[in-house]
Write an enzyme that holds these catalytic residues in place. Structure first.
Site, PDB file in Angstrom:
ATOM      1  N   HIS A  96      -6.999   2.886-121.361  1.00  0.00           N
ATOM      2  CA  HIS A  96      -7.029   2.030-122.558  1.00  0.00           C
ATOM      3  C   HIS A  96      -8.153   2.394-123.514  1.00  0.00           C
ATOM      4  O   HIS A  96      -8.151   1.965-124.652  1.00  0.00           O
ATOM      5  CB  HIS A  96      -7.184   0.558-122.131  1.00  0.00           C
ATOM      6  CG  HIS A  96      -5.959   0.010-121.472  1.00  0.00           C
ATOM      7  ND1 HIS A  96      -5.153  -0.933-122.062  1.00  0.00           N
ATOM      8  CD2 HIS A  96      -5.376   0.306-120.287  1.00  0.00           C
ATOM      9  CE1 HIS A  96      -4.132  -1.217-121.258  1.00  0.00           C
ATOM     10  NE2 HIS A  96      -4.255  -0.482-120.169  1.00  0.00           N
TER      11      HIS A  96
ATOM     12  N   ASP B 139     -13.179   3.306-130.533  1.00  0.00           N
ATOM     13  CA  ASP B 139     -12.323   2.317-129.895  1.00  0.00           C
ATOM     14  C   ASP B 139     -11.043   2.994-129.450  1.00  0.00           C
ATOM     15  O   ASP B 139     -10.487   3.810-130.200  1.00  0.00           O
ATOM     16  CB  ASP B 139     -12.008   1.177-130.887  1.00  0.00           C
ATOM     17  CG  ASP B 139     -11.810  -0.158-130.186  1.00  0.00           C
ATOM     18  OD1 ASP B 139     -11.431  -0.147-129.005  1.00  0.00           O
ATOM     19  OD2 ASP B 139     -12.037  -1.193-130.825  1.00  0.00           O
TER      20      ASP B 139
END
Ligand code: ADP
Ligand code: G6P
Length: 481
Positions: free
Chosen positions: A160, A378
Protein backbone atom coordinates in the site's frame (compact mmCIF):
# COMPACT_ATOMS: atom_id res chain seq x y z
CA UNK A 1 -23.47 -23.30 -14.04
CA UNK A 2 -20.93 -20.57 -13.27
CA UNK A 3 -17.85 -21.70 -11.30
CA UNK A 4 -18.15 -20.69 -7.63
CA UNK A 5 -15.76 -17.85 -6.78
CA UNK A 6 -12.67 -18.90 -4.87
CA UNK A 7 -12.73 -17.72 -1.27
CA UNK A 8 -10.69 -14.62 -0.57
CA UNK A 9 -8.37 -14.75 2.45
CA UNK A 10 -6.95 -11.31 3.16
CA UNK A 11 -4.08 -10.85 5.62
CA UNK A 12 -3.05 -7.51 7.09
CA UNK A 13 -1.75 -6.16 10.35
CA UNK A 14 -4.86 -4.06 10.99
CA UNK A 15 -8.16 -5.90 10.60
CA UNK A 16 -11.51 -4.14 10.32
CA UNK A 17 -13.81 -2.79 11.51
CA UNK A 18 -16.05 -3.06 8.48
CA UNK A 19 -18.44 -0.59 10.02
CA UNK A 20 -17.60 3.09 10.01
CA UNK A 21 -16.08 3.95 13.36
CA UNK A 22 -14.14 7.00 12.25
CA UNK A 23 -10.81 5.20 12.03
CA UNK A 24 -8.07 6.66 9.83
CA UNK A 25 -5.84 4.67 7.47
CA UNK A 26 -6.08 3.86 3.79
CA UNK A 27 -5.52 0.10 4.06
CA UNK A 28 -8.50 -0.62 6.28
CA UNK A 29 -10.75 1.74 4.29
CA UNK A 30 -9.79 0.25 0.90
CA UNK A 31 -9.84 -3.36 2.04
CA UNK A 32 -13.17 -3.03 3.90
CA UNK A 33 -14.79 -1.63 0.78
CA UNK A 34 -13.43 -4.52 -1.28
CA UNK A 35 -14.16 -7.28 1.27
CA UNK A 36 -17.72 -6.14 1.99
CA UNK A 37 -18.56 -6.84 -1.65
CA UNK A 38 -16.74 -10.10 -2.10
CA UNK A 39 -16.82 -11.66 1.37
CA UNK A 40 -14.16 -13.99 2.78
CA UNK A 41 -11.76 -14.29 5.69
CA UNK A 42 -9.72 -11.35 7.01
CA UNK A 43 -6.81 -12.40 9.22
CA UNK A 44 -4.39 -10.31 11.27
CA UNK A 45 -3.56 -8.61 14.55
CA UNK A 46 -6.23 -7.99 17.19
CA UNK A 47 -4.75 -4.63 18.17
CA UNK A 48 -4.17 -6.14 21.65
CA UNK A 49 -1.17 -7.49 23.49
CA UNK A 50 -1.13 -10.47 25.82
CA UNK A 51 1.55 -12.69 27.34
CA UNK A 52 0.81 -15.51 24.92
CA UNK A 53 1.05 -13.17 21.92
CA UNK A 54 0.74 -15.01 18.66
CA UNK A 55 0.09 -18.23 20.64
CA UNK A 56 -2.93 -16.48 22.04
CA UNK A 57 -6.47 -17.59 21.51
CA UNK A 58 -7.99 -16.51 18.22
CA UNK A 59 -10.98 -14.23 18.14
CA UNK A 60 -13.39 -14.35 15.24
CA UNK A 61 -16.06 -11.78 14.52
CA UNK A 62 -18.45 -12.25 11.67
CA UNK A 63 -20.06 -9.31 9.90
CA UNK A 64 -22.22 -10.25 6.92
CA UNK A 65 -20.15 -12.41 4.59
CA UNK A 66 -16.78 -11.49 6.17
CA UNK A 67 -15.15 -13.39 9.05
CA UNK A 68 -12.42 -11.43 10.85
CA UNK A 69 -10.00 -13.62 12.75
CA UNK A 70 -7.30 -12.02 14.87
CA UNK A 71 -4.55 -12.92 17.30
CA UNK A 72 -2.57 -10.86 19.82
CA UNK A 73 1.06 -9.79 19.87
CA UNK A 74 3.21 -9.90 22.98
CA UNK A 75 4.50 -6.60 24.32
CA UNK A 76 7.95 -7.53 22.97
CA UNK A 77 6.48 -8.27 19.54
CA UNK A 78 4.50 -5.06 19.50
CA UNK A 79 7.70 -3.12 20.08
CA UNK A 80 10.07 -5.13 17.89
CA UNK A 81 7.70 -5.95 15.02
CA UNK A 82 5.26 -3.04 14.84
CA UNK A 83 7.02 -0.03 16.31
CA UNK A 84 10.66 -0.79 15.59
CA UNK A 85 10.93 -2.76 12.38
CA UNK A 86 7.69 -1.83 10.58
CA UNK A 87 7.54 1.81 11.64
CA UNK A 88 11.10 2.80 12.58
CA UNK A 89 12.87 0.93 9.77
CA UNK A 90 10.54 0.12 6.87
CA UNK A 91 8.08 3.03 6.89
CA UNK A 92 10.69 5.85 6.80
CA UNK A 93 12.89 3.94 4.36
CA UNK A 94 10.11 3.27 1.86
CA UNK A 95 9.01 6.91 2.16
CA UNK A 96 12.54 8.10 1.33
CA UNK A 97 13.33 9.21 4.90
CA UNK A 98 16.65 7.47 5.43
CA UNK A 99 17.45 10.22 7.94
CA UNK A 100 14.70 8.82 10.20
CA UNK A 101 15.25 5.12 9.49
CA UNK A 102 16.84 3.02 12.24
CA UNK A 103 18.07 -0.50 11.62
CA UNK A 104 18.86 -3.03 14.29
CA UNK A 105 19.12 -6.76 14.25
CA UNK A 106 16.93 -7.44 17.29
CA UNK A 107 13.84 -5.95 15.62
CA UNK A 108 14.70 -7.65 12.32
CA UNK A 109 14.64 -10.97 14.18
CA UNK A 110 11.30 -10.24 15.88
CA UNK A 111 9.75 -9.05 12.61
CA UNK A 112 10.66 -12.36 10.93
CA UNK A 113 9.42 -14.31 13.94
CA UNK A 114 6.03 -12.58 13.89
CA UNK A 115 5.69 -13.23 10.14
CA UNK A 116 6.48 -16.89 10.82
CA UNK A 117 3.96 -17.16 13.67
CA UNK A 118 1.17 -15.47 11.75
CA UNK A 119 1.78 -17.85 8.83
CA UNK A 120 1.67 -20.87 11.14
CA UNK A 121 -1.55 -19.61 12.71
CA UNK A 122 -3.15 -18.93 9.34
CA UNK A 123 -2.33 -22.36 7.86
CA UNK A 124 -5.16 -24.36 9.50
CA UNK A 125 -7.68 -21.88 8.07
CA UNK A 126 -6.60 -22.32 4.47
CA UNK A 127 -8.51 -24.46 2.02
CA UNK A 128 -7.65 -25.66 -1.43
CA UNK A 129 -8.59 -23.06 -4.04
CA UNK A 130 -8.46 -20.11 -1.65
CA UNK A 131 -6.97 -16.90 -2.93
CA UNK A 132 -4.60 -15.67 -0.25
CA UNK A 133 -3.90 -11.96 -0.48
CA UNK A 134 -1.35 -10.47 1.93
CA UNK A 135 -1.18 -6.70 2.48
CA UNK A 136 1.45 -4.15 3.25
CA UNK A 137 4.91 -3.77 4.73
CA UNK A 138 4.19 -5.63 7.96
CA UNK A 139 4.18 -8.98 6.18
CA UNK A 140 6.95 -9.10 3.63
CA UNK A 141 7.96 -12.62 4.75
CA UNK A 142 4.46 -14.04 5.13
CA UNK A 143 4.37 -15.60 1.64
CA UNK A 144 7.66 -17.44 1.97
CA UNK A 145 6.65 -18.58 5.47
CA UNK A 146 3.38 -19.97 4.12
CA UNK A 147 5.25 -21.81 1.38
CA UNK A 148 7.65 -23.28 3.94
CA UNK A 149 4.66 -24.38 5.98
CA UNK A 150 3.44 -26.31 2.93
CA UNK A 151 0.90 -23.98 1.34
CA UNK A 152 0.83 -24.53 -2.43
CA UNK A 153 -2.14 -22.40 -3.43
CA UNK A 154 -2.19 -19.00 -5.05
CA UNK A 155 -0.55 -16.20 -3.11
CA UNK A 156 -0.84 -12.53 -3.83
CA UNK A 157 0.73 -9.50 -2.18
CA UNK A 158 -0.09 -5.81 -2.32
CA UNK A 159 2.11 -2.99 -1.05
CA UNK A 160 0.00 0.00 0.00
CA UNK A 161 2.97 2.33 0.46
CA UNK A 162 5.68 3.34 -2.01
CA UNK A 163 8.46 0.99 -3.05
CA UNK A 164 11.45 3.35 -3.01
CA UNK A 165 14.26 3.54 -5.56
CA UNK A 166 16.59 0.49 -5.51
CA UNK A 167 19.58 2.51 -4.28
CA UNK A 168 17.55 3.69 -1.29
CA UNK A 169 16.03 0.28 -0.56
CA UNK A 170 19.46 -1.34 -0.64
CA UNK A 171 20.36 0.63 2.53
CA UNK A 172 18.17 -1.81 4.47
CA UNK A 173 20.41 -4.60 5.81
CA UNK A 174 17.75 -7.21 4.98
CA UNK A 175 16.87 -5.76 1.56
CA UNK A 176 17.95 -8.89 -0.34
CA UNK A 177 16.17 -11.22 2.07
CA UNK A 178 12.97 -9.23 1.81
CA UNK A 179 12.85 -9.10 -1.96
CA UNK A 180 13.74 -12.79 -2.22
CA UNK A 181 10.94 -13.53 0.24
CA UNK A 182 8.52 -11.47 -1.85
CA UNK A 183 9.27 -13.75 -4.79
CA UNK A 184 7.33 -16.50 -2.99
CA UNK A 185 4.13 -14.67 -3.98
CA UNK A 186 2.67 -15.27 -7.44
CA UNK A 187 1.45 -11.71 -7.99
CA UNK A 188 3.00 -8.63 -6.38
CA UNK A 189 0.88 -5.50 -6.65
CA UNK A 190 1.99 -1.89 -6.31
CA UNK A 191 0.12 1.40 -6.21
CA UNK A 192 1.89 2.95 -9.19
CA UNK A 193 4.07 2.05 -12.09
CA UNK A 194 6.96 3.91 -10.46
CA UNK A 195 6.80 1.56 -7.47
CA UNK A 196 6.68 -1.45 -9.76
CA UNK A 197 9.67 -0.20 -11.73
CA UNK A 198 11.65 0.34 -8.53
CA UNK A 199 10.93 -3.21 -7.40
CA UNK A 200 11.81 -4.73 -10.77
CA UNK A 201 14.92 -2.53 -10.86
CA UNK A 202 16.01 -3.96 -7.53
CA UNK A 203 15.43 -7.51 -8.76
CA UNK A 204 17.51 -6.87 -11.86
CA UNK A 205 20.34 -4.81 -10.37
CA UNK A 206 20.75 -6.40 -6.99
CA UNK A 207 19.58 -9.97 -7.54
CA UNK A 208 20.59 -10.55 -11.16
CA UNK A 209 16.97 -11.00 -12.24
CA UNK A 210 15.46 -10.53 -15.69
CA UNK A 211 12.51 -8.46 -16.80
CA UNK A 212 10.17 -10.59 -18.94
CA UNK A 213 7.05 -9.72 -20.91
CA UNK A 214 3.56 -9.12 -19.50
CA UNK A 215 4.83 -7.59 -16.27
CA UNK A 216 6.70 -10.71 -15.22
CA UNK A 217 10.10 -10.76 -13.58
CA UNK A 218 12.37 -13.76 -13.21
CA UNK A 219 14.92 -14.21 -10.44
CA UNK A 220 16.70 -17.58 -10.35
CA UNK A 221 14.01 -20.25 -10.65
CA UNK A 222 11.17 -17.94 -9.59
CA UNK A 223 8.96 -15.98 -11.95
CA UNK A 224 6.39 -13.59 -10.53
CA UNK A 225 3.99 -11.02 -11.89
CA UNK A 226 4.79 -7.48 -10.69
CA UNK A 227 2.12 -5.00 -11.66
CA UNK A 228 0.50 -1.71 -10.64
CA UNK A 229 -3.06 -1.91 -9.27
CA UNK A 230 -3.95 1.58 -8.03
CA UNK A 231 -6.29 1.38 -5.06
CA UNK A 232 -9.53 3.37 -5.15
CA UNK A 233 -12.58 4.15 -3.06
CA UNK A 234 -16.19 3.05 -3.25
CA UNK A 235 -16.99 6.19 -5.21
CA UNK A 236 -20.75 5.60 -5.59
CA UNK A 237 -21.23 5.13 -1.86
CA UNK A 238 -18.95 8.02 -1.05
CA UNK A 239 -20.85 10.45 -3.22
CA UNK A 240 -24.06 9.29 -1.50
CA UNK A 241 -22.44 9.82 1.94
CA UNK A 242 -21.78 13.42 0.92
CA UNK A 243 -25.50 14.20 0.66
CA UNK A 244 -26.55 12.28 3.79
CA UNK A 245 -28.07 14.25 6.69
CA UNK A 246 -24.90 13.71 8.76
CA UNK A 247 -22.71 15.09 5.97
CA UNK A 248 -25.05 18.02 5.38
CA UNK A 249 -25.05 19.02 9.04
CA UNK A 250 -21.23 19.11 9.01
CA UNK A 251 -21.20 20.98 5.72
CA UNK A 252 -23.67 23.53 7.08
CA UNK A 253 -21.67 24.01 10.26
CA UNK A 254 -18.58 24.88 8.25
CA UNK A 255 -20.48 27.08 5.82
CA UNK A 256 -22.00 28.91 8.77
CA UNK A 257 -18.54 29.67 10.00
CA UNK A 258 -17.87 31.62 6.81
CA UNK A 259 -21.42 33.01 6.58
CA UNK A 260 -21.10 34.54 10.06
CA UNK A 261 -18.01 36.31 8.94
CA UNK A 262 -19.66 37.61 5.81
CA UNK A 263 -22.54 39.01 7.86
CA UNK A 264 -20.14 40.63 10.27
CA UNK A 265 -18.52 42.38 7.36
CA UNK A 266 -21.85 42.97 5.69
CA UNK A 267 -20.57 41.71 2.35
CA UNK A 268 -20.98 38.59 0.17
CA UNK A 269 -17.40 37.36 0.29
CA UNK A 270 -16.26 34.28 -1.62
CA UNK A 271 -16.16 31.07 0.39
CA UNK A 272 -12.51 30.45 1.25
CA UNK A 273 -12.40 27.26 3.25
CA UNK A 274 -9.30 25.11 2.70
CA UNK A 275 -9.18 21.61 4.22
CA UNK A 276 -6.51 19.00 4.80
CA UNK A 277 -7.29 15.51 6.13
CA UNK A 278 -4.36 13.25 7.02
CA UNK A 279 -3.07 10.94 9.71
CA UNK A 280 -0.49 12.93 11.62
CA UNK A 281 2.49 11.46 9.80
CA UNK A 282 5.74 13.05 8.64
CA UNK A 283 5.19 11.60 5.16
CA UNK A 284 2.13 13.83 4.71
CA UNK A 285 4.07 17.10 4.46
CA UNK A 286 1.93 18.86 7.07
CA UNK A 287 4.57 21.28 8.24
CA UNK A 288 5.46 22.27 4.69
CA UNK A 289 1.73 22.72 4.06
CA UNK A 290 1.40 25.07 7.04
CA UNK A 291 4.28 27.14 5.66
CA UNK A 292 2.52 27.20 2.28
CA UNK A 293 -0.62 28.60 3.91
CA UNK A 294 1.42 31.16 5.81
CA UNK A 295 3.02 32.25 2.52
CA UNK A 296 -0.45 32.62 1.00
CA UNK A 297 -1.35 35.09 3.75
CA UNK A 298 1.97 36.90 3.31
CA UNK A 299 1.97 37.17 -0.47
CA UNK A 300 -1.76 37.43 -1.21
CA UNK A 301 -3.05 39.67 1.60
CA UNK A 302 -6.58 39.74 0.19
CA UNK A 303 -6.99 36.35 1.91
CA UNK A 304 -6.35 37.79 5.35
CA UNK A 305 -9.53 37.99 7.37
CA UNK A 306 -11.39 35.45 5.23
CA UNK A 307 -9.39 32.34 4.22
CA UNK A 308 -9.64 29.55 6.79
CA UNK A 309 -7.47 26.45 6.74
CA UNK A 310 -8.92 23.49 8.63
CA UNK A 311 -6.45 20.65 9.12
CA UNK A 312 -7.93 17.38 10.41
CA UNK A 313 -4.98 15.29 11.61
CA UNK A 314 -5.84 12.24 13.74
CA UNK A 315 -2.93 11.09 15.87
CA UNK A 316 -1.02 8.09 14.59
CA UNK A 317 1.83 6.01 16.09
CA UNK A 318 2.24 8.65 18.81
CA UNK A 319 4.56 6.41 20.85
CA UNK A 320 7.33 6.99 18.29
CA UNK A 321 9.56 10.05 18.76
CA UNK A 322 9.34 11.15 15.14
CA UNK A 323 5.54 11.36 15.45
CA UNK A 324 5.53 13.03 18.88
CA UNK A 325 8.09 15.57 17.61
CA UNK A 326 5.96 16.27 14.56
CA UNK A 327 2.93 16.96 16.75
CA UNK A 328 4.83 19.49 18.86
CA UNK A 329 6.22 21.16 15.78
CA UNK A 330 2.78 21.38 14.12
CA UNK A 331 1.19 22.83 17.24
CA UNK A 332 4.00 25.35 17.57
CA UNK A 333 3.76 26.38 13.92
CA UNK A 334 -0.05 26.64 13.98
CA UNK A 335 0.27 28.85 17.07
CA UNK A 336 2.88 30.96 15.32
CA UNK A 337 0.74 31.47 12.20
CA UNK A 338 -2.37 32.28 14.20
CA UNK A 339 -0.44 34.58 16.49
CA UNK A 340 0.93 36.41 13.51
CA UNK A 341 -2.24 36.83 11.45
CA UNK A 342 -5.35 36.24 13.60
CA UNK A 343 -7.76 39.07 14.32
CA UNK A 344 -10.47 39.28 16.96
CA UNK A 345 -13.01 37.76 14.58
CA UNK A 346 -10.80 35.45 12.48
CA UNK A 347 -8.56 32.46 13.28
CA UNK A 348 -6.79 31.48 10.07
CA UNK A 349 -5.58 27.95 10.92
CA UNK A 350 -7.46 25.31 12.90
CA UNK A 351 -5.99 21.90 13.57
CA UNK A 352 -7.92 19.07 15.17
CA UNK A 353 -6.90 15.51 15.95
CA UNK A 354 -10.30 13.87 16.37
CA UNK A 355 -11.73 11.15 14.16
CA UNK A 356 -14.84 11.62 12.02
CA UNK A 357 -17.23 9.14 10.49
CA UNK A 358 -16.96 8.85 6.73
CA UNK A 359 -20.24 10.69 6.29
CA UNK A 360 -19.08 13.57 8.49
CA UNK A 361 -15.79 13.74 6.58
CA UNK A 362 -17.68 13.76 3.29
CA UNK A 363 -19.60 16.82 4.53
CA UNK A 364 -16.34 18.54 5.49
CA UNK A 365 -14.91 17.89 2.02
CA UNK A 366 -18.06 19.23 0.42
CA UNK A 367 -17.92 22.46 2.38
CA UNK A 368 -14.35 23.14 1.24
CA UNK A 369 -13.42 25.28 -1.69
CA UNK A 370 -9.95 23.71 -1.73
CA UNK A 371 -8.50 20.41 -0.51
CA UNK A 372 -4.79 20.51 0.17
CA UNK A 373 -3.15 17.09 -0.27
CA UNK A 374 0.58 17.65 -0.18
CA UNK A 375 2.44 14.53 0.99
CA UNK A 376 6.20 14.40 0.55
CA UNK A 377 5.60 10.75 -0.44
CA UNK A 378 2.43 8.71 -0.43
CA UNK A 379 1.58 5.28 -1.81
CA UNK A 380 -1.79 6.46 -3.15
CA UNK A 381 -3.72 8.90 -0.88
CA UNK A 382 -7.39 8.08 -0.67
CA UNK A 383 -8.25 11.49 0.78
CA UNK A 384 -7.68 13.04 -2.67
CA UNK A 385 -10.19 10.60 -4.20
CA UNK A 386 -12.71 11.04 -1.39
CA UNK A 387 -12.61 14.81 -1.82
CA UNK A 388 -13.42 14.46 -5.52
CA UNK A 389 -16.27 12.00 -4.91
CA UNK A 390 -17.83 14.27 -2.25
CA UNK A 391 -18.11 17.42 -4.36
CA UNK A 392 -21.30 19.15 -5.45
CA UNK A 393 -21.31 18.89 -9.29
CA UNK A 394 -22.83 22.38 -9.50
CA UNK A 395 -20.16 24.02 -7.34
CA UNK A 396 -17.15 21.70 -7.03
CA UNK A 397 -14.02 22.49 -5.05
CA UNK A 398 -10.44 22.37 -6.29
CA UNK A 399 -7.86 19.71 -5.46
CA UNK A 400 -4.27 20.84 -4.86
CA UNK A 401 -2.20 17.66 -5.06
CA UNK A 402 1.45 16.79 -4.50
CA UNK A 403 3.34 15.34 -7.43
CA UNK A 404 4.68 12.76 -4.93
CA UNK A 405 1.30 11.18 -4.12
CA UNK A 406 0.43 7.98 -5.97
CA UNK A 407 -2.97 9.54 -6.76
CA UNK A 408 -1.19 12.10 -8.90
CA UNK A 409 -0.96 9.59 -11.78
CA UNK A 410 -4.77 9.40 -12.03
CA UNK A 411 -5.76 12.90 -10.93
CA UNK A 412 -3.26 15.13 -12.67
CA UNK A 413 -5.93 15.48 -15.36
CA UNK A 414 -7.85 17.92 -13.16
CA UNK A 415 -5.95 18.85 -10.00
CA UNK A 416 -3.43 21.63 -9.48
CA UNK A 417 -0.11 19.82 -9.13
CA UNK A 418 2.41 21.12 -6.60
CA UNK A 419 5.89 20.38 -5.36
CA UNK A 420 5.21 20.23 -1.61
CA UNK A 421 8.79 21.26 -0.80
CA UNK A 422 8.31 24.55 -2.66
CA UNK A 423 6.49 26.98 -0.37
CA UNK A 424 5.91 29.55 -3.13
CA UNK A 425 4.47 26.87 -5.38
CA UNK A 426 2.00 25.76 -2.69
CA UNK A 427 0.97 29.36 -1.93
CA UNK A 428 0.55 30.14 -5.63
CA UNK A 429 -1.53 26.99 -6.17
CA UNK A 430 -3.75 27.91 -3.23
CA UNK A 431 -4.33 31.38 -4.64
CA UNK A 432 -5.15 29.93 -8.08
CA UNK A 433 -7.55 27.46 -6.48
CA UNK A 434 -9.27 30.07 -4.31
CA UNK A 435 -9.87 32.36 -7.25
CA UNK A 436 -10.68 29.75 -9.91
CA UNK A 437 -13.83 30.54 -11.91
CA UNK A 438 -16.76 28.12 -11.61
CA UNK A 439 -16.51 26.92 -15.23
CA UNK A 440 -12.89 25.87 -14.81
CA UNK A 441 -13.63 24.22 -11.48
CA UNK A 442 -16.39 22.18 -13.12
CA UNK A 443 -14.25 21.20 -16.08
CA UNK A 444 -11.38 20.03 -13.91
CA UNK A 445 -13.66 18.21 -11.49
CA UNK A 446 -15.42 16.28 -14.29
CA UNK A 447 -12.07 14.88 -15.41
CA UNK A 448 -11.12 13.79 -11.91
CA UNK A 449 -14.58 12.42 -11.23
CA UNK A 450 -14.26 10.14 -14.23
CA UNK A 451 -10.94 8.79 -12.89
CA UNK A 452 -12.28 8.26 -9.34
CA UNK A 453 -15.45 6.51 -10.53
CA UNK A 454 -13.44 4.26 -12.87
CA UNK A 455 -10.58 3.27 -10.57
CA UNK A 456 -12.72 2.22 -7.61
CA UNK A 457 -11.98 -0.08 -4.66
CA UNK A 458 -14.07 -2.77 -6.37
CA UNK A 459 -12.09 -2.41 -9.58
CA UNK A 460 -8.81 -2.60 -7.64
CA UNK A 461 -9.89 -5.79 -5.89
CA UNK A 462 -11.36 -7.43 -8.96
CA UNK A 463 -8.40 -6.71 -11.21
CA UNK A 464 -5.88 -7.92 -8.63
CA UNK A 465 -7.80 -11.12 -7.94
CA UNK A 466 -8.43 -11.77 -11.63
CA UNK A 467 -4.67 -11.59 -12.20
CA UNK A 468 -4.04 -13.91 -9.25
CA UNK A 469 -6.73 -16.33 -10.38
CA UNK A 470 -5.28 -16.43 -13.88
CA UNK A 471 -1.96 -17.65 -12.47
CA UNK A 472 -3.60 -21.05 -12.05
CA UNK A 473 -1.70 -24.24 -11.49
CA UNK A 474 1.10 -23.32 -13.87
CA UNK A 475 2.31 -20.53 -11.59
CA UNK A 476 3.35 -17.15 -12.88
CA UNK A 477 6.08 -18.69 -15.05
CA UNK A 478 3.87 -18.83 -18.11
CA UNK A 479 2.43 -15.62 -19.52
CA UNK A 480 -1.18 -15.00 -18.51
CA UNK A 481 -3.54 -16.27 -21.22
P1 ADP B 1 -2.97 6.67 4.85
O1 ADP B 1 -3.34 5.33 4.38
O2 ADP B 1 -1.50 6.94 4.78
O3 ADP B 1 -3.51 7.02 6.18
P2 ADP B 1 -4.90 7.67 2.87
O4 ADP B 1 -5.19 9.07 2.46
O5 ADP B 1 -4.72 6.71 1.75
O6 ADP B 1 -3.63 7.73 3.83
O7 ADP B 1 -6.06 7.11 3.76
C1 ADP B 1 -6.48 7.76 4.92
C2 ADP B 1 -7.89 7.31 5.24
O8 ADP B 1 -8.17 7.67 6.59
C3 ADP B 1 -8.94 7.99 4.37
O9 ADP B 1 -9.95 7.08 4.03
C4 ADP B 1 -9.47 9.10 5.28
O10 ADP B 1 -10.81 9.45 5.04
C5 ADP B 1 -9.34 8.47 6.63
N1 ADP B 1 -9.20 9.51 7.66
C6 ADP B 1 -8.28 10.47 7.71
N2 ADP B 1 -8.49 11.28 8.77
C7 ADP B 1 -9.57 10.82 9.39
C8 ADP B 1 -10.29 11.21 10.56
N3 ADP B 1 -9.93 12.27 11.29
N4 ADP B 1 -11.35 10.48 10.90
C9 ADP B 1 -11.71 9.41 10.17
N5 ADP B 1 -11.07 9.00 9.07
C10 ADP B 1 -10.01 9.68 8.68
C1 G6P C 1 -1.14 3.27 6.21
C2 G6P C 1 -0.56 1.88 6.06
C3 G6P C 1 -1.45 0.87 6.75
C4 G6P C 1 -1.71 1.28 8.19
C5 G6P C 1 -2.25 2.71 8.25
C6 G6P C 1 -2.46 3.21 9.68
O1 G6P C 1 -2.35 3.31 5.55
O2 G6P C 1 -0.42 1.56 4.69
O3 G6P C 1 -0.87 -0.42 6.72
O4 G6P C 1 -2.61 0.39 8.79
O5 G6P C 1 -1.35 3.57 7.60
O6 G6P C 1 -1.29 3.03 10.44
P1 G6P C 1 -1.21 2.08 11.73
O7 G6P C 1 0.24 2.02 12.05
O8 G6P C 1 -2.04 2.74 12.76
O9 G6P C 1 -1.77 0.74 11.34
Amino acid sequence: MAEPESRLVAVSNRVGPLSDEGQAGGLVVGLSDALKRRGGLWFGWSGETSDEGTHSQERTEVEGNVAMTTIDLTEEELNGFYYDYANRSLWPLLHYRLDLAEFDRASDRIYRKVNHRFAVRLMPHLKENDLVWVHDYHFFYMGSELRQAGYNGRLGYFLHIPFCAPEVFSALPASHDIVRALLAYDVIGFQTDTDRRNFVGFCVRELGGRKLEDGRVEVGDRTVIAKAFPIGIDAESYSRFAVSPEASSHEEMLLDMSRDRRNLKGEEAERKLIVGVDRMDYSKGLLERFYGFERLLEDYPENRGCAIFLQVAPLSRSELDAYADLRSELERTAGHINGRFATLDWTPLQMMTRGFTRKALAGIYRAARVCLVTPLRDGMNLVAKEFVAAQDPEDPGVLVLSRFAGAHAELECGCIVVNPYNTDDVAGALQTALTMPLEERKRRWELMREAVFTGTAQHWCQSFLATLEAVGEAGAGSPPS
